[in-house]
Design a protein around this motif. Structure first.
Motif, PDB file in Angstrom:
ATOM      1  N   ARG A 219      16.582  46.268 -45.012  1.00  0.00           N
ATOM      2  CA  ARG A 219      16.616  47.647 -44.517  1.00  0.00           C
ATOM      3  C   ARG A 219      15.425  47.931 -43.606  1.00  0.00           C
ATOM      4  N   LEU A 220      14.284  47.340 -43.946  1.00  0.00           N
ATOM      5  CA  LEU A 220      13.113  47.518 -43.079  1.00  0.00           C
ATOM      6  C   LEU A 220      13.338  46.872 -41.717  1.00  0.00           C
ATOM      7  N   LYS A 221      14.061  45.776 -41.703  1.00  0.00           N
ATOM      8  CA  LYS A 221      14.379  45.119 -40.433  1.00  0.00           C
ATOM      9  C   LYS A 221      15.202  46.060 -39.554  1.00  0.00           C
ATOM     10  N   LEU A 222      16.189  46.768 -40.171  1.00  0.00           N
ATOM     11  CA  LEU A 222      17.027  47.703 -39.409  1.00  0.00           C
ATOM     12  C   LEU A 222      16.223  48.903 -38.928  1.00  0.00           C
ATOM     13  N   LYS A 223      15.334  49.392 -39.789  1.00  0.00           N
ATOM     14  CA  LYS A 223      14.595  50.613 -39.464  1.00  0.00           C
ATOM     15  C   LYS A 223      13.413  50.368 -38.532  1.00  0.00           C
ATOM     16  N   LEU A 224      12.667  49.290 -38.798  1.00  0.00           N
ATOM     17  CA  LEU A 224      11.429  49.047 -38.060  1.00  0.00           C
ATOM     18  C   LEU A 224      11.558  47.989 -36.978  1.00  0.00           C
ATOM     19  N   GLY A 225      12.627  47.206 -37.050  1.00  0.00           N
ATOM     20  CA  GLY A 225      12.783  46.122 -36.089  1.00  0.00           C
ATOM     21  C   GLY A 225      11.847  44.958 -36.357  1.00  0.00           C
ATOM     22  N   SER A 254       3.569  53.135 -33.713  1.00  0.00           N
ATOM     23  CA  SER A 254       4.769  53.959 -33.510  1.00  0.00           C
ATOM     24  C   SER A 254       6.054  53.151 -33.564  1.00  0.00           C
ATOM     25  N   ASN A 255       6.070  52.088 -34.351  1.00  0.00           N
ATOM     26  CA  ASN A 255       7.265  51.247 -34.404  1.00  0.00           C
ATOM     27  C   ASN A 255       8.246  51.776 -35.444  1.00  0.00           C
ATOM     28  N   LEU A 256       8.615  53.073 -35.317  1.00  0.00           N
ATOM     29  CA  LEU A 256       9.567  53.697 -36.226  1.00  0.00           C
ATOM     30  C   LEU A 256      10.722  54.259 -35.429  1.00  0.00           C
ATOM     31  N   ALA A 257      11.939  54.024 -35.900  1.00  0.00           N
ATOM     32  CA  ALA A 257      13.120  54.453 -35.152  1.00  0.00           C
ATOM     33  C   ALA A 257      13.136  55.950 -34.936  1.00  0.00           C
ATOM     34  N   TYR A 553       2.778  63.784 -25.330  1.00  0.00           N
ATOM     35  CA  TYR A 553       2.725  62.408 -25.841  1.00  0.00           C
ATOM     36  C   TYR A 553       2.022  61.519 -24.819  1.00  0.00           C
ATOM     37  N   ASN A 554       1.426  60.475 -25.335  1.00  0.00           N
ATOM     38  CA  ASN A 554       0.715  59.515 -24.489  1.00  0.00           C
ATOM     39  C   ASN A 554       1.615  58.316 -24.238  1.00  0.00           C
ATOM     40  N   GLU A 555       1.941  58.065 -22.975  1.00  0.00           N
ATOM     41  CA  GLU A 555       2.842  56.955 -22.657  1.00  0.00           C
ATOM     42  C   GLU A 555       2.259  55.616 -23.088  1.00  0.00           C
ATOM     43  N   ASN A 556       0.951  55.532 -23.199  1.00  0.00           N
ATOM     44  CA  ASN A 556       0.321  54.283 -23.618  1.00  0.00           C
ATOM     45  C   ASN A 556       0.489  54.019 -25.112  1.00  0.00           C
ATOM     46  N   ASP A 557       0.933  55.058 -25.864  1.00  0.00           N
ATOM     47  CA  ASP A 557       1.103  54.892 -27.309  1.00  0.00           C
ATOM     48  C   ASP A 557       2.353  54.100 -27.681  1.00  0.00           C
ATOM     49  N   LYS A 558       3.208  53.822 -26.699  1.00  0.00           N
ATOM     50  CA  LYS A 558       4.437  53.047 -26.929  1.00  0.00           C
ATOM     51  C   LYS A 558       5.312  53.696 -27.996  1.00  0.00           C
ATOM     52  N   ASN A 559       5.465  55.010 -27.902  1.00  0.00           N
ATOM     53  CA  ASN A 559       6.297  55.731 -28.856  1.00  0.00           C
ATOM     54  C   ASN A 559       7.743  55.251 -28.765  1.00  0.00           C
ATOM     55  N   SER A 560       8.378  55.028 -29.906  1.00  0.00           N
ATOM     56  CA  SER A 560       9.721  54.450 -29.907  1.00  0.00           C
ATOM     57  C   SER A 560      10.747  55.385 -29.281  1.00  0.00           C
ATOM     58  N   PHE A 561      10.559  56.713 -29.458  1.00  0.00           N
ATOM     59  CA  PHE A 561      11.487  57.652 -28.826  1.00  0.00           C
ATOM     60  C   PHE A 561      11.414  57.534 -27.309  1.00  0.00           C
ATOM     61  N   VAL A 562      10.195  57.516 -26.781  1.00  0.00           N
ATOM     62  CA  VAL A 562      10.012  57.412 -25.325  1.00  0.00           C
ATOM     63  C   VAL A 562      10.610  56.104 -24.815  1.00  0.00           C
ATOM     64  N   LYS A 563      10.379  55.037 -25.561  1.00  0.00           N
ATOM     65  CA  LYS A 563      10.911  53.729 -25.160  1.00  0.00           C
ATOM     66  C   LYS A 563      12.434  53.752 -25.133  1.00  0.00           C
ATOM     67  N   THR A 564      13.045  54.340 -26.170  1.00  0.00           N
ATOM     68  CA  THR A 564      14.507  54.418 -26.234  1.00  0.00           C
ATOM     69  C   THR A 564      15.048  55.303 -25.117  1.00  0.00           C
ATOM     70  N   TYR A 565      14.385  56.435 -24.895  1.00  0.00           N
ATOM     71  CA  TYR A 565      14.831  57.370 -23.865  1.00  0.00           C
ATOM     72  C   TYR A 565      14.815  56.707 -22.491  1.00  0.00           C
ATOM     73  N   LYS A 566      13.733  55.983 -22.202  1.00  0.00           N
ATOM     74  CA  LYS A 566      13.628  55.286 -20.908  1.00  0.00           C
ATOM     75  C   LYS A 566      14.737  54.264 -20.739  1.00  0.00           C
ATOM     76  N   SER A 567      15.059  53.540 -21.820  1.00  0.00           N
ATOM     77  CA  SER A 567      16.080  52.496 -21.723  1.00  0.00           C
ATOM     78  C   SER A 567      17.463  53.081 -21.465  1.00  0.00           C
ATOM     79  N   ILE A 568      17.686  54.322 -21.920  1.00  0.00           N
ATOM     80  CA  ILE A 568      19.002  54.960 -21.744  1.00  0.00           C
ATOM     81  C   ILE A 568      19.102  55.673 -20.397  1.00  0.00           C
ATOM     82  N   TYR A 569      18.070  56.450 -20.056  1.00  0.00           N
ATOM     83  CA  TYR A 569      18.139  57.348 -18.903  1.00  0.00           C
ATOM     84  C   TYR A 569      17.318  56.879 -17.695  1.00  0.00           C
ATOM     85  N   ASN A 570      16.591  55.785 -17.845  1.00  0.00           N
ATOM     86  CA  ASN A 570      15.776  55.234 -16.749  1.00  0.00           C
ATOM     87  C   ASN A 570      14.737  56.225 -16.221  1.00  0.00           C
TER      88      ASN A 570
END
Length: 644
Positions: A219-225, A254-257, A553-570
């Motif tokens: 379950r941690l693998k699914l949640k945290l990657g 910030s490696n949380l889904a 938010y700080n883009e350098n913090d590698k927040n998972s939401f920001v990362k996901t958002y960028k991958s979807i919406y560029n």
């Protein structure tokens, strides 16, 4: 013999070396022994033994083989005392040596020499008559304390201390039965008595995650990657101990889904408390105004979006909502979501509520605008349906309303309280224009010794929205100066900040005065401070402080939401998108962790996500308002949170 028992003995026999290599030992239970006595003998806690031997909780039978973790606590200190009781005469025989004699009598070679001093200068010979000392041996075992006292550091919460000493929060609470929910700086508590090198440090370059009940590596693998091997590499000792409920794990930043980090104080991480996995039904009301969009060509559609601020705002907010829904799905939460276009019309809101069954909807988010929101809230009162306002402030707080944006009064109070909390000597100046005189006078009542400056007026008495360098210079003093700037006029804000920046850190060499230090603040952050005329370098130089409903938010913090958002919406998410994510996460997580949203206010004092935090308080006669805001400042051309 029972086959299972035979197999167990065989496995233990083969695996004994392996167990010891992994910092474990075994213990065969004797008649009358308890878990507490065994734990004390091995300097571990009963919880440690139960983790490796869950059946021992039910019954502890004699001859049962227990696996015992070797304690990381300080080992017992053993002191040997020898009391001389007499001598034995011994005549040395052929081939006898000091070594063989010492071994035969159970003493040391030095003991023999001490009472036969001729041996210091001469070798042992056949026929030597020796006085062999006889001792009474007493072994004094000074058992270490299993716990020691620890002084709570500033801003240190339970999870930080638990992580440092390699225990769970529940174990820390068990060691301190009277511990309060929020720890105070300087408070003395009990912690495991570990050696200094065994105490772990909190590394701010990482995030930390609390293991939930019955949560395994899959379950941690699914949640945290992160797979088991990666988690064990980040957390030395995890391989030996295995996962434990409430254990604190170090993970990449910030490696949380869901974008939620472990926090201190009264902040609650709701993902730790999910108890209801039934389907939840929520509704979104946003002014898309799709009836006005031209769908003939892609160019026409883009033009419609660009020219309609309500559609643009709705799409931004909704994009964040969609990322939140995906994160909630990965947490195992089931949702039914209805999306309605209010068309920015009060009549459309009434129509939507009339034609759809809102009685069984768990929560409504939106509408965005005040009139349409007020209409929806008033009509949903009859169903007692909770409704959340994403951006409105100073609303009609019906008993079903949740105002997620902090009020202007709260923001103002936060700044004033911050200035008052600084007890060091300071000179306070209030600069305002004709439209903000009331604010200036309010601040004067808060700070009696403050000096007031007003913008210059022309001969007709109209405000010209500027001050001169001399106007400000005349009221500044050497040392610390706090300057309130209250305006909604961009030109005036630009003029004042420019003058203040030129005067900051200036010193009068002739009078040998110390430099003038200026800190700029405002009780009302608005577009006047964000326009093209404003020089952010000046704001940074002045450490411009203000209260805000959200932080950046700080883009350098590698927040998972920001990362996901960028991958979807560029593209990077703007504030509206982040608010859509944060608010949706909070509403749904409150639904699945409390009996209902109204009770969640009591159960969950404070939550925090990417840019927003929510601490709802109930109005005596009415609904709920967010009583939490951020204090931020300009620092090196970026806006950062001020830790208080």
């Amino acid at each position: 013999m029972n086959r299972f028992l035979l197999t167990l003995i065989f496995v233990l026999a083969l695996g004994f070396t392996s167990l010891n290599a992994q910092n474990f030992s075994t213990h065969q239970v004797k008649e009358g022994e308890t878990i507490e006595k065994i734990a004390k003998r091995y300097y571990v806690t009963p919880f440690d033994i139960y983790q490796l031997n869950p059946d021992a909780k039910k019954e502890l039978k004699p001859n049962t083989i227990l696996i015992i973790p070797i304690s990381k606590a300080n080992p017992p200190k053993v002191t040997i005392e020898k009391e001389l009781k007499g001598f034995t005469e011994h005549k040395t025989k052929r081939k006898e040596t000091l070594y063989s004699l010492a071994k035969a009598y159970g003493i040391t070679e030095d003991d023999i020499k001490k009472y036969n001093t001729f041996l210091y200068a001469n070798p042992l010979r056949k026929g030597d008559k020796l006085q062999i000392p006889k001792f009474k041996i007493t072994e004094i075992v000074e058992a270490p304390k299993l716990t020691k006292e620890y002084t709570v550091l500033p801003k240190e919460g339970k999870w930080r201390i638990a992580y440092k000493f390699g225990i769970t929060v529940k174990e820390l609470e068990a060691l301190n039965p009277t511990m309060q929910e929020v720890l105070k700086e300087g408070e003395i508590i009990n912690v495991p008595n570990l050696e200094t090198e065994s105490v772990k440090e909190i590394d701010d370059k990482y995030s930390y995650y609390k293991v939930m009940p019955k949560e395994g590596f899959y379950r941690l693998k699914l949640k945290l990657g992160l797979d088991q091997e990666q988690l064990e590499a980040l957390n030395p000792g995890l391989k030996e101990s295995g996962l434990k409920d409430g254990m604190i794990l170090k993970i990449p930043y910030s490696n949380l889904a869901d974008g939620i980090l472990i926090t201190d104080s009264k902040r609650v991480n709701l993902t730790d408390s999910i108890s209801d996995y039934g389907i939840k039904h929520i509704a979104l009301m946003l002014p898309f105004r799709l009836n006005r969009v031209e769908f003939d060509t892609v160019a026409d559609t883009k033009k419609s979006i660009k020219n309609d601020p309500y559609l643009s705002a709705s799409l931004d907010f909704y994009s964040g909502v969609l990322v939140a829904l995906d994160s909630l799905k990965r947490l195992g939460i089931s949702l039914k979501v209805d999306v309605f276009d209010t068309k920015y019309q009060v009549s459309e809101v009434s129509k939507i509520i009339e034609e759809n069954n809102f009685e069984n909807i768990d929560a409504v988010i939106g509408p965005l605008t005040s009139e349409t929101f007020d209409k929806a809230a008033s009509e949903l009162r009859r169903y007692n349906t909770p409704i959340f306002s994403p951006i409105g402030s100073n609303l009609n707080l019906y008993d079903n309303v949740f105002q997620s944006k902090p009020s202007d009064e709260l923001l103002k109070k936060k700044v004033i309280d911050f200035i008052k909390s600084d007890t060091l000597p300071k000179n306070i100046i209030i600069i305002s224009d004709s439209k903000t005189i009331n604010v200036s006078n309010d601040l004067k009542r808060e700070f009696n010794g403050a000096r007031q400056i007003y913008s210059r007026k022309n001969k007709d008495g109209k405000d010209e929205f500027f001050v001169t360098k001399e106007d400000i210079q005349n009221v500044l003093k050497p040392g610390k100066n706090i300057v309130f700037l209250e305006t909604t006029n961009e030109g005036f804000a630009s003029n004042v900040t420019s003058v203040l920046a030129s005067l900051n850190n200036k010193e009068n060499i002739e009078l040998q005065q110390k430099p003038i230090e200026i800190k700029l603040v405002t009780t009302n952050i608005n577009s006047a401070f964000e326009g093209d005329q404003i020089n952010n370098t000046h704001l940074s130089k002045l450490q411009f402080h203000f209260a805000a409903s959200s932080r950046e938010y700080n883009e350098n913090d590698k927040n998972s939401f920001v990362k996901t958002y960028k991958s979807i919406y560029n593209t990077t998410p703007n504030k509206r998108a982040v608010k859509g994510f944060d608010l949706t996460m909070d509403v749904v997580l409150r639904l699945v962790t409390s009996e209902n949203l109204y009770l969640s206010v009591k159960n969950t004092p404070l939550t925090e996500y990417v840019e927003n935090k929510f601490e709802y308080k109930k109005k005596m006669f009415g609904g709920y308002y967010n009583d939490s805001a951020y204090l931020v400042k300009y620092d090196n051309l970026t806006i950062v949170e001020v830790k208080q």
